[in-house]
Write a protein that holds these residues in place. Structure first.
Motif, PDB file in Angstrom:
ATOM      1  N   ALA A 116     133.172  65.798  53.679  1.00 34.02           N
ATOM      2  CA  ALA A 116     134.332  65.196  54.339  1.00 34.02           C
ATOM      3  C   ALA A 116     134.767  65.945  55.599  1.00 34.02           C
ATOM      4  O   ALA A 116     135.418  65.369  56.464  1.00 34.02           O
ATOM      5  N   ASN A 117     134.407  67.217  55.716  1.00 36.18           N
ATOM      6  CA  ASN A 117     134.849  68.021  56.859  1.00 36.18           C
ATOM      7  C   ASN A 117     133.715  68.675  57.620  1.00 36.18           C
ATOM      8  O   ASN A 117     133.950  69.623  58.372  1.00 36.18           O
ATOM      9  N   THR A 118     132.500  68.184  57.442  1.00 37.13           N
ATOM     10  CA  THR A 118     131.348  68.751  58.139  1.00 37.13           C
ATOM     11  C   THR A 118     130.396  67.643  58.564  1.00 37.13           C
ATOM     12  O   THR A 118     130.071  66.762  57.775  1.00 37.13           O
ATOM     13  N   VAL A 119     129.983  67.695  59.829  1.00 40.18           N
ATOM     14  CA  VAL A 119     128.955  66.792  60.338  1.00 40.18           C
ATOM     15  C   VAL A 119     127.917  67.611  61.096  1.00 40.18           C
ATOM     16  O   VAL A 119     128.199  68.733  61.535  1.00 40.18           O
ATOM     17  N   ILE A 120     126.744  67.043  61.220  1.00 37.26           N
ATOM     18  CA  ILE A 120     125.688  67.660  62.014  1.00 37.26           C
ATOM     19  C   ILE A 120     125.321  66.678  63.112  1.00 37.26           C
ATOM     20  O   ILE A 120     125.020  65.512  62.830  1.00 37.26           O
ATOM     21  N   ARG A 121     125.378  67.119  64.366  1.00 36.91           N
ATOM     22  CA  ARG A 121     124.944  66.277  65.475  1.00 36.91           C
ATOM     23  C   ARG A 121     123.443  66.436  65.630  1.00 36.91           C
ATOM     24  O   ARG A 121     122.922  67.546  65.728  1.00 36.91           O
ATOM     25  N   LEU A 173     129.568  59.353  85.567  1.00 33.93           N
ATOM     26  CA  LEU A 173     129.819  58.423  84.474  1.00 33.93           C
ATOM     27  C   LEU A 173     128.484  58.146  83.807  1.00 33.93           C
ATOM     28  O   LEU A 173     127.471  57.982  84.487  1.00 33.93           O
ATOM     29  N   GLN A 174     128.457  58.085  82.484  1.00 34.20           N
ATOM     30  CA  GLN A 174     127.210  57.776  81.792  1.00 34.20           C
ATOM     31  C   GLN A 174     127.473  57.319  80.372  1.00 34.20           C
ATOM     32  O   GLN A 174     128.521  57.610  79.810  1.00 34.20           O
ATOM     33  N   ASN A 175     126.522  56.572  79.812  1.00 31.87           N
ATOM     34  CA  ASN A 175     126.561  56.212  78.402  1.00 31.87           C
ATOM     35  C   ASN A 175     125.831  57.288  77.628  1.00 31.87           C
ATOM     36  O   ASN A 175     124.760  57.738  78.046  1.00 31.87           O
ATOM     37  N   VAL A 176     126.405  57.708  76.522  1.00 36.90           N
ATOM     38  CA  VAL A 176     125.831  58.779  75.711  1.00 36.90           C
ATOM     39  C   VAL A 176     125.697  58.281  74.278  1.00 36.90           C
ATOM     40  O   VAL A 176     126.607  57.637  73.753  1.00 36.90           O
ATOM     41  N   GLN A 177     124.562  58.596  73.648  1.00 30.42           N
ATOM     42  CA  GLN A 177     124.366  58.260  72.245  1.00 30.42           C
ATOM     43  C   GLN A 177     124.614  59.513  71.419  1.00 30.42           C
ATOM     44  O   GLN A 177     124.087  60.581  71.706  1.00 30.42           O
ATOM     45  N   PHE A 178     125.461  59.365  70.399  1.00 30.07           N
ATOM     46  CA  PHE A 178     125.743  60.452  69.474  1.00 30.07           C
ATOM     47  C   PHE A 178     125.222  60.043  68.109  1.00 30.07           C
ATOM     48  O   PHE A 178     125.551  58.967  67.615  1.00 30.07           O
ATOM     49  N   SER A 179     124.420  60.889  67.498  1.00 28.34           N
ATOM     50  CA  SER A 179     123.956  60.659  66.133  1.00 28.34           C
ATOM     51  C   SER A 179     124.475  61.791  65.278  1.00 28.34           C
ATOM     52  O   SER A 179     124.171  62.967  65.537  1.00 28.34           O
ATOM     53  N   LEU A 180     125.269  61.437  64.285  1.00 33.00           N
ATOM     54  CA  LEU A 180     125.883  62.428  63.407  1.00 33.00           C
ATOM     55  C   LEU A 180     125.455  62.174  61.974  1.00 33.00           C
ATOM     56  O   LEU A 180     125.306  61.026  61.568  1.00 33.00           O
ATOM     57  N   ARG A 181     125.255  63.245  61.225  1.00 34.12           N
ATOM     58  CA  ARG A 181     124.951  63.131  59.796  1.00 34.12           C
ATOM     59  C   ARG A 181     126.107  63.766  59.029  1.00 34.12           C
ATOM     60  O   ARG A 181     126.485  64.913  59.290  1.00 34.12           O
ATOM     61  N   GLU A 182     126.665  63.017  58.104  1.00 31.77           N
ATOM     62  CA  GLU A 182     127.763  63.506  57.277  1.00 31.77           C
ATOM     63  C   GLU A 182     127.223  64.487  56.247  1.00 31.77           C
ATOM     64  O   GLU A 182     126.292  64.180  55.515  1.00 31.77           O
ATOM     65  N   VAL A 183     127.791  65.686  56.217  1.00 30.07           N
ATOM     66  CA  VAL A 183     127.444  66.676  55.201  1.00 30.07           C
ATOM     67  C   VAL A 183     128.449  66.585  54.064  1.00 30.07           C
ATOM     68  O   VAL A 183     128.094  66.485  52.900  1.00 30.07           O
TER      69      VAL A 183
END
Length: 138
Positions: free
Chosen positions: A115-120, A103-113
């Protein structure tokens, strides 16, 4: 005294509601199945009615994840989003994740490109990024 208690309770309710509501009426919608290669959506995910899940050999065709509300499902882990913050085109998530072994806490950072594309993005590793495309719905 009773009147001030009601005002305080009402104020607390409003503050709580404003925190729970999205910060913007046009917040980016992350719901759906996301694959690291849009051309392989049908090889990464399978549909059984309205339910989306991972194909048996999905990891051979790239990574992916499924977001439904506050749940993020990966091939080997399941997460619950604990906090979300939208900053212009960036979306920062903190999620409690469980796999078969931890079990762990995870940070996700996403950038919106779009409406149908993101970059982690990976904080502390600026040159490492993974692009994901939203797979078409049923």
């Amino acid at each position: 005294m009773r009147y001030s208690f009601r005002n305080a309770a009402f104020s607390a309710l409003l503050v709580g509601a404003s925190i729970a509501m999205p910060g913007s009426a046009v917040a980016f919608d992350l719901n759906g199945a996301w694959a690291s290669d849009a051309d392989n959506c049908a090889k990464v995910f399978v549909r059984k009615g309205a339910q989306v899940s991972f194909a048996d050999m999905s990891d051979v065709y790239g990574g992916g994840f499924i977001i439904e509300g506050d749940q993020i499902t990966g091939k080997f882990a399941r997460c619950r989003i604990k906090a979300k913050k939208d900053d212009d085109k960036a979306i920062n998530l903190v999620a409690a994740c469980a796999s078969d072994i931890m079990l762990q806490n995870v940070q996700f950072s996403l950038r919106e490109v779009d409406a149908n594309t993101v970059i982690r993005m990976f904080p502390g590793m600026e040159s490492m990024e993974i692009k994901y495309a939203r797979c078409p719905g049923p």
